[in-house]
Design a protein around this motif. Structure first.
Motif, PDB file in Angstrom:
ATOM      1  N   GLY A 324       0.796  -1.209   0.000  1.00 37.77           N
ATOM      2  CA  GLY A 324       0.000   0.000   0.000  1.00 37.77           C
ATOM      3  C   GLY A 324       0.835   1.268   0.000  1.00 37.77           C
ATOM      4  O   GLY A 324       2.055   1.247   0.216  1.00 37.77           O
ATOM      5  N   VAL A 325       0.171   2.373  -0.240  1.00 40.30           N
ATOM      6  CA  VAL A 325       0.756   3.714  -0.095  1.00 40.30           C
ATOM      7  C   VAL A 325      -0.141   4.490   0.860  1.00 40.30           C
ATOM      8  O   VAL A 325      -1.348   4.608   0.636  1.00 40.30           O
ATOM      9  CB  VAL A 325       0.852   4.452  -1.443  1.00 40.30           C
ATOM     10  CG1 VAL A 325       1.278   5.907  -1.224  1.00 40.30           C
ATOM     11  CG2 VAL A 325       1.832   3.755  -2.370  1.00 40.30           C
ATOM     12  N   VAL A 326       0.452   4.983   1.938  1.00 38.34           N
ATOM     13  CA  VAL A 326      -0.256   5.801   2.924  1.00 38.34           C
ATOM     14  C   VAL A 326       0.550   7.082   3.067  1.00 38.34           C
ATOM     15  O   VAL A 326       1.662   7.060   3.598  1.00 38.34           O
ATOM     16  CB  VAL A 326      -0.385   5.075   4.272  1.00 38.34           C
ATOM     17  CG1 VAL A 326      -1.110   5.964   5.276  1.00 38.34           C
ATOM     18  CG2 VAL A 326      -1.123   3.743   4.107  1.00 38.34           C
ATOM     19  N   ALA A 327       0.010   8.175   2.560  1.00 42.29           N
ATOM     20  CA  ALA A 327       0.815   9.395   2.447  1.00 42.29           C
ATOM     21  C   ALA A 327       0.043  10.620   2.898  1.00 42.29           C
ATOM     22  O   ALA A 327      -1.174  10.719   2.714  1.00 42.29           O
ATOM     23  CB  ALA A 327       1.284   9.587   1.000  1.00 42.29           C
ATOM     24  N   LEU A 328       0.795  11.550   3.464  1.00 40.50           N
ATOM     25  CA  LEU A 328       0.236  12.808   3.946  1.00 40.50           C
ATOM     26  C   LEU A 328       0.951  13.948   3.222  1.00 40.50           C
ATOM     27  O   LEU A 328       2.178  14.077   3.308  1.00 40.50           O
ATOM     28  CB  LEU A 328       0.464  12.924   5.456  1.00 40.50           C
ATOM     29  CG  LEU A 328      -0.340  13.961   6.238  1.00 40.50           C
ATOM     30  CD1 LEU A 328      -1.831  13.668   6.154  1.00 40.50           C
ATOM     31  CD2 LEU A 328       0.121  13.966   7.697  1.00 40.50           C
ATOM     32  N   LEU A 329       0.182  14.742   2.485  1.00 38.62           N
ATOM     33  CA  LEU A 329       0.732  15.975   1.937  1.00 38.62           C
ATOM     34  C   LEU A 329       0.693  17.048   3.013  1.00 38.62           C
ATOM     35  O   LEU A 329      -0.321  17.202   3.711  1.00 38.62           O
ATOM     36  CB  LEU A 329      -0.070  16.443   0.726  1.00 38.62           C
ATOM     37  CG  LEU A 329       0.102  15.664  -0.582  1.00 38.62           C
ATOM     38  CD1 LEU A 329      -0.770  16.278  -1.667  1.00 38.62           C
ATOM     39  CD2 LEU A 329       1.564  15.634  -1.026  1.00 38.62           C
ATOM     40  N   GLY A 331       1.918  21.273   3.884  1.00 34.75           N
ATOM     41  CA  GLY A 331       2.336  22.523   3.271  1.00 34.75           C
ATOM     42  C   GLY A 331       2.333  23.650   4.288  1.00 34.75           C
ATOM     43  O   GLY A 331       1.629  23.589   5.300  1.00 34.75           O
ATOM     44  N   ARG A 332       3.121  24.668   4.027  1.00 31.27           N
ATOM     45  CA  ARG A 332       3.224  25.814   4.933  1.00 31.27           C
ATOM     46  C   ARG A 332       2.226  26.890   4.506  1.00 31.27           C
ATOM     47  O   ARG A 332       2.266  27.374   3.369  1.00 31.27           O
ATOM     48  CB  ARG A 332       4.638  26.377   4.929  1.00 31.27           C
ATOM     49  CG  ARG A 332       5.703  25.341   5.267  1.00 31.27           C
ATOM     50  CD  ARG A 332       7.116  25.906   5.173  1.00 31.27           C
ATOM     51  NE  ARG A 332       8.067  24.844   4.870  1.00 31.27           N
ATOM     52  CZ  ARG A 332       9.384  25.030   4.723  1.00 31.27           C
ATOM     53  NH1 ARG A 332       9.890  26.257   4.853  1.00 31.27           N
ATOM     54  NH2 ARG A 332      10.174  24.017   4.435  1.00 31.27           N
ATOM     55  N   ILE A 333       1.351  27.237   5.429  1.00 33.71           N
ATOM     56  CA  ILE A 333       0.364  28.291   5.207  1.00 33.71           C
ATOM     57  C   ILE A 333       0.621  29.379   6.246  1.00 33.71           C
ATOM     58  O   ILE A 333       0.460  29.144   7.448  1.00 33.71           O
ATOM     59  CB  ILE A 333      -1.075  27.743   5.322  1.00 33.71           C
ATOM     60  CG1 ILE A 333      -1.307  26.646   4.275  1.00 33.71           C
ATOM     61  CG2 ILE A 333      -2.089  28.870   5.174  1.00 33.71           C
ATOM     62  CD1 ILE A 333      -2.659  25.958   4.399  1.00 33.71           C
ATOM     63  N   ASP A 334       1.072  30.531   5.800  1.00 34.92           N
ATOM     64  CA  ASP A 334       1.444  31.635   6.700  1.00 34.92           C
ATOM     65  C   ASP A 334       2.436  31.162   7.762  1.00 34.92           C
ATOM     66  O   ASP A 334       2.332  31.523   8.942  1.00 34.92           O
ATOM     67  CB  ASP A 334       0.196  32.226   7.360  1.00 34.92           C
ATOM     68  CG  ASP A 334      -0.743  32.875   6.353  1.00 34.92           C
ATOM     69  OD1 ASP A 334      -0.253  33.374   5.320  1.00 34.92           O
ATOM     70  OD2 ASP A 334      -1.969  32.859   6.593  1.00 34.92           O
ATOM     71  N   GLY A 335       3.407  30.353   7.342  1.00 38.92           N
ATOM     72  CA  GLY A 335       4.463  29.904   8.237  1.00 38.92           C
ATOM     73  C   GLY A 335       4.096  28.761   9.152  1.00 38.92           C
ATOM     74  O   GLY A 335       4.913  28.330   9.965  1.00 38.92           O
ATOM     75  N   VAL A 336       2.873  28.247   9.048  1.00 41.33           N
ATOM     76  CA  VAL A 336       2.403  27.155   9.908  1.00 41.33           C
ATOM     77  C   VAL A 336       2.175  25.922   9.040  1.00 41.33           C
ATOM     78  O   VAL A 336       1.474  25.986   8.026  1.00 41.33           O
ATOM     79  CB  VAL A 336       1.096  27.539  10.629  1.00 41.33           C
ATOM     80  CG1 VAL A 336       0.570  26.370  11.462  1.00 41.33           C
ATOM     81  CG2 VAL A 336       1.313  28.775  11.496  1.00 41.33           C
ATOM     82  N   LEU A 337       2.754  24.802   9.441  1.00 45.96           N
ATOM     83  CA  LEU A 337       2.585  23.580   8.667  1.00 45.96           C
ATOM     84  C   LEU A 337       1.156  23.059   8.810  1.00 45.96           C
ATOM     85  O   LEU A 337       0.621  22.957   9.913  1.00 45.96           O
ATOM     86  CB  LEU A 337       3.568  22.503   9.135  1.00 45.96           C
ATOM     87  CG  LEU A 337       3.752  21.336   8.148  1.00 45.96           C
ATOM     88  CD1 LEU A 337       4.573  21.785   6.938  1.00 45.96           C
ATOM     89  CD2 LEU A 337       4.408  20.138   8.823  1.00 45.96           C
ATOM     90  N   THR A 414       4.465  20.003  -0.005  1.00 45.23           N
ATOM     91  CA  THR A 414       4.048  20.551  -1.284  1.00 45.23           C
ATOM     92  C   THR A 414       3.610  21.999  -1.096  1.00 45.23           C
ATOM     93  O   THR A 414       3.444  22.462   0.038  1.00 45.23           O
ATOM     94  CB  THR A 414       2.888  19.711  -1.877  1.00 45.23           C
ATOM     95  OG1 THR A 414       2.655  20.107  -3.235  1.00 45.23           O
ATOM     96  CG2 THR A 414       1.601  19.895  -1.082  1.00 45.23           C
ATOM     97  N   ASP A 415       3.433  22.702  -2.193  1.00 44.46           N
ATOM     98  CA  ASP A 415       2.902  24.061  -2.141  1.00 44.46           C
ATOM     99  C   ASP A 415       1.377  23.968  -2.024  1.00 44.46           C
ATOM    100  O   ASP A 415       0.717  23.440  -2.921  1.00 44.46           O
ATOM    101  CB  ASP A 415       3.284  24.810  -3.412  1.00 44.46           C
ATOM    102  CG  ASP A 415       2.811  26.258  -3.408  1.00 44.46           C
ATOM    103  OD1 ASP A 415       2.122  26.669  -2.447  1.00 44.46           O
ATOM    104  OD2 ASP A 415       3.122  26.974  -4.382  1.00 44.46           O
ATOM    105  N   PRO A 416       0.791  24.454  -0.930  1.00 43.64           N
ATOM    106  CA  PRO A 416      -0.652  24.314  -0.753  1.00 43.64           C
ATOM    107  C   PRO A 416      -1.483  25.222  -1.647  1.00 43.64           C
ATOM    108  O   PRO A 416      -2.704  25.042  -1.744  1.00 43.64           O
ATOM    109  CB  PRO A 416      -0.865  24.664   0.717  1.00 43.64           C
ATOM    110  CG  PRO A 416       0.271  25.568   1.062  1.00 43.64           C
ATOM    111  CD  PRO A 416       1.437  25.101   0.226  1.00 43.64           C
TER     112      PRO A 416
END
Length: 472
Positions: A324-329, A331-337, A414-416
């Protein structure tokens, strides 16, 4: 409670690996295939074909008919494990000389590819701890059944795989004691930093320990001691994501409204049916398989074990077809992951949908489904630049019911900007931690990845290598 020092963690991990090798000489499983019709102590119901234990306990393998009218696959049938008992997954903690340590065991399960894995202090079904199997008593169980003598750090019923279990739940507990604890053979004390370092090792920390570990609360103010830089970069964004005061794209009331709305408007009908009534599945005296050769099979195994409460038994198991593949994208939004969570519908859930990782699938099986069933971000994950991958380790699902159920667990940055989908939301780590004390919000795969995120608080580099955690 304070986390342990990061000094010498690599050496300590090497010590644990040596301990594993030495203990593995007496704690082992030898697993061989056994036809389903020849399992000792298990019977096939003549009317339904369901497989059940002669005691009436443990679990049954039944059929399930699923109807999700608005889903990419509106109807299907499948085998499913029905285990209505609520087991105990308990982690015992104790602070010594200002350092918190947790008691873990080296446990063998018949479905483990590599034999021994680190597991919680207690990992037992009700049938096991009430000794239906007439085996030895479960060590340290009294700390979790008589927990009035100790401090309960976490205590919540959580779901397990909704694609393979019918409404399965286990009680996830963390209990801190001040009493002297006798150290039994096969158990060891680890700091949380050491345990998080072990999460970087392939297939070493089992699913149940990852689940319990995710439920352990993080403190806010002491997280500053984790960050040894100026607060920039991935780790800085991750630490800010753990703080209650950090800005979140969606306030908690909006997230709760979104989950409730998904559960309310999504029509799901999951009916238990006879195992012999499945459409598209082939049953032989040996196994039950899907006609496509994909998804999963039900197999029988015979087990000879050392270091277990019972030394010999047979049982049915679910064997996934492929990794399987279990993945979490993230991204940084206003400096907060932020992490991109999916409101995922599975037929075995108690309440329609739970928050799941961005991607959760068997890629080989996706290929035989309609195009609309392909996970929206699967290609994004599989084509990720290595420099954007923060965590990447093969881990297994629970080895007591699933045979060699391996998945590639990933955290990918990734870039959100522009990432928008009605079934997904960007969520901070603190918001995930606020949901975890409540049942049925985060599925078991998401809980595993929360533990992996916590391990990255200890990363010594931007790529996520583990060095330990000092404070929380």
């Amino acid at each position: 409670m304070a986390h342990g020092s990061s000094g010498g963690i690599r050496g300590r991990v090497d010590e644990v690996q040596r301990w594993f090798s030495e203990f593995g000489r007496q704690a082992y499983t030898r697993v061989s295939p056994v036809p389903l019709d020849d399992l000792d102590g298990w019977s096939r119901d003549p009317d339904t074909g369901n497989i059940h234990h002669h005691s009436g306990r443990f679990f049954t393998v039944e059929g399930l008919s699923a109807h999700v009218p608005d889903g990419p696959v509106p109807r299907w049938t499948q085998p499913i494990i029905n285990q209505p008992e609520v087991g105990v997954l308990g982690l015992l903690a104790k602070e010594t000389d200002g350092v918190l340590r947790v008691l873990v065991q080296a446990k063998v399960e018949p479905g483990n590819r590599n034999g021994l894995q680190l597991s919680p202090t207690v990992q037992a079904t009700r049938s096991n701890y009430t000794r239906v199997h007439k085996g030895r008593a479960v060590p340290y169980l009294e700390y979790f059944r008589e927990h009035g003598r100790h401090r309960v750090v976490a205590d919540v019923r959580q779901s397990e795989q909704g694609a393979w279990f019918y409404r399965k739940r286990n009680r996830n507990m963390v209990v801190e004691t001040v009493e002297d604890v006798e150290l039994l053979d096969g158990f060891t004390w680890l700091t949380l930093g050491e345990l998080y370092a072990m999460l970087a090792e392939e297939d070493r920390v089992n699913m149940d320990l990852r689940s319990v570990l995710s439920c352990m609360p993080l403190g806010g103010s002491a997280l500053d001691t984790v960050l040894r830089s100026d607060g920039t970069g991935f780790r800085g964004a991750l630490v800010r994501s753990c703080r209650p005061a950090s800005g979140a794209r969606h306030p908690m009331h909006e997230l709760l409204n979104w989950i409730t709305d998904t559960r309310t408007r999504t029509e799901v009908r999951a009916d238990r049916i006879a195992l012999d009534a499945l459409d598209g599945w082939r049953r032989t005296p040996e196994t039950i398989t899907h006609e496509s050769g994909r998804f999963f099979s039900v197999i029988g195994v015979g087990v000879t074990a050392g270091g277990r409460e019972v030394s010999r038994w047979t049982q049915p198991m679910v064997r996934p077809e492929g990794q399987g593949v279990v993945a979490l994208l993230v991204g940084r939004i206003d400096g907060v992951l932020h992490a991109l969570l999916h409101a995922r519908v599975e037929p075995g859930y108690l309440d329609v949908a739970e928050l799941a990782p961005t991607v959760q699938c068997l890629p080989d099986s996706v290929e035989v489904l309609p195009a609309a069933a392909r996970p929206p971000f699967l290609d994004t994950v599989l084509s990720a630049d290595p420099s954007d991958i923060r965590y990447d380790t093969v881990l297994s699902e629970e080895g007591g019911r699933f045979y060699h159920a391996l998945s590639r667990y990933m955290i990918v940055e990734t870039d959100p900007a522009g990432v928008d989908h009605p079934d997904f939301r960007w969520v901070t780590v603190n918001q995930l931690m606020e949901l975890l004390p409540h049942s049925h919000y985060l599925n078991v795969q998401a809980r595993s990845l929360v533990s992996c995120l916590h391990s990255l608080l200890a990363s010594s580099t931007e790529t996520g290598s583990t060095a330990g955690v000092e404070g929380r």
